[in-house]
Scaffold this motif. Structure first.
Motif, short mmCIF file in Angstrom:
data_model
loop_
_atom_site.label_atom_id
_atom_site.label_comp_id
_atom_site.label_asym_id
_atom_site.label_seq_id
_atom_site.Cartn_x
_atom_site.Cartn_y
_atom_site.Cartn_z
N ILE A 130 -6.12 0.89 17.75
CA ILE A 130 -5.00 0.22 18.42
C ILE A 130 -3.67 0.48 17.73
O ILE A 130 -3.57 0.40 16.50
N LYS A 167 0.85 4.64 12.02
CA LYS A 167 1.50 3.65 11.16
C LYS A 167 1.71 4.24 9.76
O LYS A 167 0.79 4.80 9.18
N ASP A 197 5.53 -2.62 14.98
CA ASP A 197 5.60 -2.60 13.52
C ASP A 197 6.73 -1.65 13.13
O ASP A 197 6.80 -0.54 13.68
N ARG A 255 1.75 -11.23 8.98
CA ARG A 255 2.39 -10.56 10.13
C ARG A 255 2.53 -11.53 11.30
O ARG A 255 3.59 -11.63 11.93
N ARG A 296 0.82 -1.22 0.00
CA ARG A 296 0.00 0.00 0.00
C ARG A 296 0.86 1.27 0.00
O ARG A 296 0.38 2.34 -0.33
N THR A 303 -4.99 -9.66 14.09
CA THR A 303 -4.26 -8.53 13.49
C THR A 303 -3.25 -7.92 14.46
O THR A 303 -2.39 -7.15 14.05
N ARG A 318 5.70 1.88 12.47
CA ARG A 318 5.41 2.90 13.50
C ARG A 318 6.75 3.48 13.94
O ARG A 318 7.32 3.12 14.96
C1 LIG Z 1 -0.85 -4.26 14.72
C2 LIG Z 1 -1.49 -3.04 14.13
O1 LIG Z 1 -0.50 -2.05 13.94
C3 LIG Z 1 -2.49 -2.50 15.13
O2 LIG Z 1 -3.16 -1.39 14.66
C4 LIG Z 1 -2.11 -3.30 12.78
O3 LIG Z 1 -3.20 -4.16 12.94
C5 LIG Z 1 -1.10 -3.86 11.78
O4 LIG Z 1 -1.36 -3.44 10.50
P1 LIG Z 1 -2.02 -4.36 9.38
O5 LIG Z 1 -2.42 -3.41 8.28
O6 LIG Z 1 -3.22 -5.03 10.00
O7 LIG Z 1 -0.96 -5.32 8.98
#
Ligand SMILES: C[C@](O)(CO)[C@H](O)COP(=O)(O)O
Ligand SMILES: Nc1ccn([C@@H]2O[C@H](COP(=O)(O)OP(=O)(O)OP(=O)(O)O)[C@@H](O)[C@H]2O)c(=O)n1
Length: 373
Positions: free
Chosen positions: A145, A191, A96, A76, A15, A167, A99
Motif C-alpha cells: 500500500i 517511500k 507521507d 502518524r 530509520r 498504519t 513519498r
Molecule cells: C501509510 C504508509 O505509507 C502505507 O504504506 C505506511 O504505512 C507509513 O509508513 P510507516 O513506516 O508505517 O510509518
C-alpha cells in the motif's frame, strides 16, 4: 471536487539515519516537505493544504511557507488527527512527506476513482515470492500500500475516532466497513525510509547557494559575576548583566546562525521571560541552535566575530575562544577584538558589544548519496 491535502511531515526520520532529517533535505532550494506540498498543489487545486510538523519545528515551517502548519504528535495517526480537525472539505487526500515523487497520474486516478467509494488507495503488487509465517502464499493476493490516499473526510474522521492505531487511512476505514477502491500505484511513489531510498528521479541536488547572517548583541557589566565570552571563562571580577550567563559573544553568534538559516532570532527560541533559561550556560543554547541548524539541512561554512570592548583585555583569550568555537561549530571561526576608541558606552567601560557573521550552505545529501553508492 472539494478536496483538501494533508502532508504528514512530523516523523522523527529515525530509520533514515542521516544528520539531516529526511523532511529537511533540500531539493534545489526547497526542503522536501515544501517540495512535496508544492508538487501536489501543481497537480491539483486543493481547497486547503495542511502540513504536520514536529512541535519544535512548526515555527520554522511557518517562516518558510504560507501553507497551514499543524503540530504533529508521537504517532502518524495522531498527527493526522490533529490535521483533520482543521479540514472541512468533502474529501481529503493524505500523503507521507516521504513519498516525494508521486506522479500527476496517480493524483488524477485517485480523484477519478473515488466515486462510489469511501477511500481510494494506490498499491503495488509484489514481484517476489511472498512467505507469510513460514508458508509461501499467493502473491497475487498481496498488495503493497502507498500514499496518497483519498478519503471521504467525514468517514475518515469517524474511522479514526478510536484509540486503535492503524498504519494508514485505508486500514481505519476498512475497519468500520468502508468501501475501498484500489488503483495501480507507482514505483516512483516509493517511500523514502532509508538513506539509500534517495535514488528517485524527481529529487534534484541541493543548490550550492551560500546564506549569510549577521548577529549583534550588547551587554552591560555587572559586579561580582563570572564572565564568559565565547564559552571561555575570563579571569575578571565582573561579568555581564543578563537573564542567562550573559555570554554576549555567543548570543551574537546564535543570531548570525539563525539569520543565515532564516529562522528568526535568539528571543524566538529562548525568551528571556522563561525561567528555564535563567543563568543557563550560553554554550548550551548554542548547542541547541547548532542541532536545529544541522538537522534542518545546513552546514556551517565559516564564522567571523568582532568583539568591541575597552575592557577586559582579550589578547590572551582570542585563541582559546577561537579554538573552543571552531570545535563547537565544526567550522573555521575567526575572532577579532577592538576598542571603541574611548567613545560612547563602550568607551566609558559600561559594557561590551559583539558583531558576528556566519555563512551556511545546504548539506549536500546528493554528494553523500553518490559517494556511498
Ligand atoms: C501509510 C504508509 O505509507 C502505507 O504504506 C505506511 O504505512 C507509513 O509508513 P510507516 O513506516 O508505517 O510509518
Ligand atoms: N508522529 C508522526 C510519525 C510520522 N509522521 C509522518 O508519517 C509519514 C510516514 O512515516 P515514516 O516514513 O515512517 O517516517 P518517520 O516516522 O519520520 O520515520 P521513522 O519511523 O524512521 O522515524 C512520514 O511522512 C512522517 O513524517 C507524522 O506526521 N507524525
Amino acid at each position: 471536487m472539494d478536496i483538501s491535502l494533508i502532508v504528514l511531515s512530523a516523523g522523527n526520520s529515525t530509520r533514515f539515519n542521516y544528520n539531516v532529517k529526511k523532511q529537511w533535505i533540500r531539493i534545489e532550494n526547497k526542503p522536501l516537505w515544501l517540495f512535496v506540498a508544492d508538487r501536489l498543489n501543481n497537480f491539483y487545486n486543493f481547497k486547503k493544504t495542511i502540513i504536520t510538523a514536529n512541535n519544535e519545528e512548526v515555527r520554522l515551517y511557518e517562516k518558510l511557507s504560507e501553507y497551514e502548519i499543524v503540530s504533529g504528535d508521537k504517532e502518524r495517526q495522531l498527527s493526522l488527527k490533529n490535521a483533520l480537525n482543521e479540514i472541512d472539505s468533502e474529501f481529503v487526500m493524505v500523503t507521507d512527506v516521504a513519498r516525494a515523487c508521486v506522479s500527476e497520474k496517480i493524483i488524477k486516478n485517485l480523484i477519478e476513482n473515488i466515486k462510489d467509494y469511501d477511500c481510494c488507495v494506490p498499491f503495488l503488487k509484489p514481484v517476489d515470492t511472498v512467505v507469510f509465517e513460514d508458508k509461501t502464499i499467493n502473491r497475487e493476493k498481496v498488495k503493497l500500500i502507498q500514499t496518497p490516499q483519498l478519503s471521504k473526510t467525514e468517514i475518515l474522521k469517524k474511522a479514526l475516532n478510536t484509540d486503535t492505531l492503524f498504519t494508514d487511512e485505508r486500514a481505519a476505514i476498512e475497519n468500520i466497513g468502508g468501501k475501498i477502491k484500489y488503483i495501480a500505484g507507482d514505483e516512483e511513489a516509493k517511500k523514502i525510509t532509508y538513506f539509500k531510498d534517495l535514488n528517485l528521479p524527481c529529487l534534484k541536488p541541493p543548490s550550492k547557494n551560500i546564506f549569510s547572517g549577521i548577529g549583534y548583541d550588547t551587554h552591560k557589566f555587572e559586579e561580582n559575576k563570572e564572565m564568559y565570552l565565547g564559552g571561555v571563562k575570563i579571569d575578571v571580577n565582573y561579568g555581564f548583566k543578563a537573564h542567562s550567563d550573559g555570554d554576549v559573544l555567543i548570543h551574537s553568534l546564535i543570531d548570525a546562525l539563525l539569520g543565515a538559516a532564516g529562522y528568526g532570532d535568539i528571543g524566538d527560541f529562548f525568551p528571556d521571560t522563561d525561567e528555564k533559561y535563567k543563568n543557563i550556560s550560553s554554550v548550551e543554547l548554542l548547542k541547541k541552535v547548532l542541532d536545529i541548524i544541522k538537522k534542518t539541512g545546513f552546514e556551517i561554512v565559516n564564522a567571523d566575530v568582532t568583539i568591541i570592548a575597552e575592557k577586559p583585555k582579550l589578547k590572551n583569550y582570542k585563541t582559546k575562544i577561537q579554538r573552543k568555537l571552531s570545535k563547537l561549530l565544526n567550522a573555521p571561526v575567526n575572532i577579532k577584538a577592538t576598542t571603541n576608541e574611548k567613545m560612547g558606552y563602550i568607551g566609558r567601560e559600561e559594557g561590551v558589544s559583539v558583531i558576528s557573521i556566519v555563512n551556511l550552505k545546504y548539506k549536500d545529501w546528493y554528494e553523500d548519496y553518490n559517494s556511498r553508492k
